[in-house]
Enzyme design. Structure first.
Site: not given
Length: 909
Positions: A344, A642, A646
């Site tokens: 990310d 997070d 995801d």
């Protein structure tokens, strides 16, 4: 509440409307399709739709019974292999040894049993994110109902602080900002308005929708529920998680394959040896059986599984000191095998702190550009002209800086020496910018007292504040979308400002425009009529979430280690590409969007995933497909995340890594690793520790199998040539248990070898035994066997009794294992160095323990009675140590020769 839509005449089209692009149609049309108005549903309609669509809850999944899950832990060739070793020990009457092996089996089964329900926990964590209550309008009356009773068509009222209870098409939004980080990963709240969005808009750009599980950060609004339960965006993610099959880690795959082959080889060898002993050598059935048992005891590395488990546990402890908490033990080793890291952007590769990076101000001779130094909310930094100086930059930009500070609700404060922003991240960056320019926020806000404001609203895309000037005059400050403020200012500059905007956007900056005007009179309230025109455009400020400096270094380390890093983010392509350049992902990073991923077939996606450095505006399905495409190439994929969005890809990845600070519970439950500091550098440190763990496991295997192989060949050689056994079965068992509990365990504590992050990742499908390891097993086994027979033969030739000869053989093998331990500690370099000779505390402690054990084995009367040993003379002891030194010299010469000839690649060593 006034009607915003006409009364409905069309009944809802069930259940097809769950697939409608609600974000792309006018809210009046949405209401018509749902068959509702702003009077809300009647209780009867709500009950009928609840019966038709079911509750607004994610479905429970049927899990296996605890007994079934427990028994499944024993269904493995490795477990059968261990139980066979326990059976061999029982046959010999060594109940303690059998108990240790069975205890290892039970501990492994218990760990697997506890970890089995992780997918169900992730689904439960997602279910908990649905709001328990919702404010609705039914039959023209506002009321609170349980969220699970919501149905398509319900009119939901949303205010700041509310959790959105179901996917909702907004028909009214006033200053509405929704934190959608759990779905999009973006830390900046999304502005909402009721206008239709583009049909192909990414999830983060659907400004007309409020999604279940997200949180209203500011403002208020109302809308019609369009999807409930499993049909919501969060429900789709739950289905994706449930559909992901858990993967075995590379180590478990290798150990399982090794155990299957080893078990069948051991059975076949034992049967053949038994038949040979009886049919050819004329052994009695009992003697032949005891010989086969001795072979089994010598072959089975009883302590290896326990030592592997201990090594992984030590890796867990080391990684915890590097801010990586391991939730599943084998993930330690999987990190070391990682060949691709999908990361990310926000907060992992970047600081998650907006920073004002560039000012474009109105100055003599046209707009001038000012660069801002410093990162994050720390007000340490300054302003400098990017081009030719035009005076003090802080003075030239004073009006722009003051506008940004006064039309602003954020505050800065320090926490344990770290600067934090309270409020909107971009407003926090403006406060930090003002301090860098020498302004005092408290004094400025006191001198220019605010009288009124118009909050930001996505409908008009700006915020305005009415402030009292130093002479009592009325000042209006405005900040917001540059194109809107240029309209309020009459589009000054003849396209110069637009060109500056384009340059900033190309570099991935978020840009705000600023303007002000003086009012002739001082109104008590700030009205929209006061902000329609007549503003002086002050300039632009470009913001960026800066890369973490340690992430830049970590990515460089990944590249040297042969690990590809790919950024997968919900942010815009230009922003993500610019950050990727700064991070050093590639000289010219290739960027693909979620739309391109959707358009690619599974076959084409493999090549797209392989060559792309940055994936922007991605959905949960995109992330899942990208991970699977990379895995199909044989890559071992680590995935960070997070948000709830995801969770499916975290579970699909070979090792999922969740963020500890900003991560949702759903992400943490789906992941094997949780980062306490949300820092990419900690991932790379964990990869390094994982490689160390695997190195140590390979060292233990490289040490265990040849030493056991020497014992096996000694037994086989004695039977084949009709010789007396150089060791009894009990003595073989003593060697295995004593050395594995001391010398073998010491290898678990070995530090990282130099250059470990300059090696390429090991192939995911590689076997546990590389070509070099197979060579070592054969070569060292033969050396051990020759030494055993040489010592035994010379003792018999000198007239020593068989018990003395066997005692010398056992001590010789133990001494050889000690010297071989020092050789195997460094597989990639010479072991004849001061560092190697001094050892580590664990090695020295193990050495002291095994020497004490062997002295007891040889000289203690109790041990002599149990193992039928005899005291060894001093000169014989010197001879035994000399054999160990000779082994060390031979193996070091072999290691140097193999490196010089290049017979084995670095990955084989």
């Amino acid at each position: 509440m006034p009607d915003a839509v006409p009364p409905a005449t069309v009944p809802p089209a069930s259940p097809a409307f769950h697939t409608t692009d609600w974000h792309a149609i006018p809210h009046e049309e949405a209401a018509g399709r749902l068959g509702v108005s702003t009077a809300g549903l009647t209780p009867e309609q709500a009950q009928a739709r609840l019966a038709e669509h079911g509750p607004n809850a994610l479905p429970e999944t049927a899990g296996r019974s605890p007994l079934t899950r427990l028994m499944a832990q024993f269904n493995s060739a490795l477990i059968y292999f261990l139980l066979a070793g326990a059976a061999a020990a029982l046959v010999l009457g060594h109940h303690v040894d059998a108990g240790v092996i069975i205890a290892v089996v039970l501990v492994n089964a218990l760990v697997g049993f506890v970890q089995e329900g992780r997918a169900e926990q992730a689904l439960r964590a997602i279910r908990d994110m649905i709001s328990p209550h919702a404010n609705v309008v039914r039959a023209s009356r506002r009321q609170s109902v349980e969220a699970r009773e919501l149905v398509p068509g319900d009119l939901v009222l949303l205010e700041a602080g509310d959790r959105v209870p179901a996917d909702t098409r907004l028909f009214r939004a006033r200053g509405m900002l929704i934190d959608e980080a759990i779905l999009t990963g973006e830390s900046v709240a999304a502005a909402k308005n009721e206008a239709p969005a583009a049909r192909d808009a990414a999830l983060g750009d659907r400004h007309s929708m409020a999604f279940s599980g997200t949180t209203v950060a500011a403002g208020q609004g109302a809308g019609f529920v369009v999807s409930t339960g499993p049909h919501t965006q969060i429900g789709r993610i739950g289905r994706l998680i449930a559909d992901v099959e858990p993967l075995a880690t590379p180590l478990l795959r290798q150990v399982d394959a090794f155990a299957r082959r080893f078990t069948w080889l051991a059975i076949a060898s034992a049967a053949a040896l038994f038949l040979f002993a009886v049919a050819v050598r004329g052994y009695g059935w009992t003697d032949a059986l005891m010989a086969v048992v001795a072979l089994a005891v010598g072959a089975v590395p009883e302590g290896l599984p326990a030592v592997i488990t201990i090594t992984l546990a030590i890796g867990v402890r080391r990684m915890a000191s590097r801010n990586a908490v391991i939730r599943r033990l084998p993930a330690v080793e999987t990190l070391g095998a990682t060949s691709v890291i999908c990361s990310d952007k926000t907060g992992t590769l970047t600081r998650n702190e907006m920073t004002a990076r560039r000012l474009v101000v109105a100055a003599e001779g046209g707009p001038g550009e000012i660069a801002v130094s410093g990162i994050g909310y720390d007000p340490d930094g300054g302003l400098n002209w990017s081009g030719a100086a035009r005076g003090d930059p802080a003075e030239v930009a004073a009006a722009l800086l003051r506008c940004g500070l006064l039309c602003n609700d954020a505050h800065l404060h320090t926490e344990n020496g770290v600067w934090r922003a309270e409020g909107d991240p971009m407003e926090g960056a403006l406060v930090a910018l003002a301090v860098k320019a020498g302004l005092n926020p408290a004094l400025e806000r006191g001198a220019f007292a605010r009288e009124d404001e118009i909050p930001f609203d996505a409908a008009y895309r700006f915020m305005a504040s009415l402030n009292r000037g130093l002479q009592g005059e009325a000042l209006v400050f405005v900040k917001g979308a540059p194109e809107e403020l240029l309209k309020l200012s009459g589009s000054p500059g003849g396209g110069v400002w637009e060109a500056a905007l384009a340059r900033a956007a190309a570099q991935g900056e978020r840009v705000l425009g600023f303007a002000m005007k003086r009012l002739a009179g001082a109104p008590k309230r700030l009205a929209f009529d006061d902000v329609r025109e007549g503003f002086d455009f002050l300039g632009l400020i470009g913001f960026i979430d800066p890369p973490r400096p340690e992430a830049i270094a970590a990515i460089a380390e990944c590249r040297s280690a042969g690990i590809a890093v790919k950024m997968i983010t919900g942010d815009h392509a230009a922003t993500a590409g610019a950050i990727a350049c700064q991070l050093g992902l590639a000289a010219t990073p290739e960027v693909a969007t979620g739309v391109e991923v959707d358009a690619a077939s599974d076959g084409n996606l493999v090549e797209l995933a392989r060559r792309t450095d940055v994936f922007a505006r991605t959905s949960p399905e995109n992330k899942l497909r990208i991970v699977r495409a990379l895995q199909s190439t044989g890559a071992v994929v680590a995935m960070t995340g997070d948000g709830v969005n995801d969770a499916p890809s975290l579970k699909q990845a070979d090792v999922g890594i969740a963020m500890g600070h900003k991560g949702t519970e759903a992400a943490k439950q789906a992941a094997e690793v949780v980062l306490l500091d949300d820092n990419f550098a900690s991932i790379v440190a964990a990869v390094k520790e994982g490689r160390t763990v695997y190195d140590n496991i390979r060292k233990m295997i490289a040490w265990t199998l040849p030493t056991n192989g020497g014992e096996v060949l000694a037994v086989v050689g004695a039977i084949l040539f009709g010789l007396a056994m150089p060791m009894s079965a009990a003595q073989i068992l003593w060697i295995n248990l004593a050395t594995s509990a001391t010398l073998g365990l010491a290898l678990a504590f070995e530090p990282t070898e130099p250059g470990i992050m300059q090696r390429p990742p090991r192939p995911a499908r590689a076997g546990l035994l590389t070509r070099f390891m197979l060579w070592r097993v054969v070569f060292v086994s033969l050396l051990f066997t020759l030494a055993a027979f040489a010592i035994y033969g010379q003792a018999v030739w000198r007239g020593q009794e068989m018990e003395m000869a066997r005692t010398m053989v056992v001590n010789t093998l133990v001494v050889m294992e000690i010297f071989y331990l020092f050789n195997v500690r460094f597989l990639h370099m010479t072991s004849i160095t001061w560092r190697a000779a001094l050892g580590t505390p664990a090695v020295l402690l193990a050495l002291a323990a095994i020497v004490a054990a062997q002295l007891a084995f040889t000289y203690l009367p109790v041990m002599q009675a149990v193992f039928d040993t005899r005291p060894v003379a001093l000169l014989d002891g010197v001879l035994i140590v000399a054999v160990g030194v000779a082994l060390m010299i031979v193996l070091e010469l072999e290691k140097a020769l193999l490196r010089r000839l290049g017979l084995f690649a670095a990955s084989d060593m």
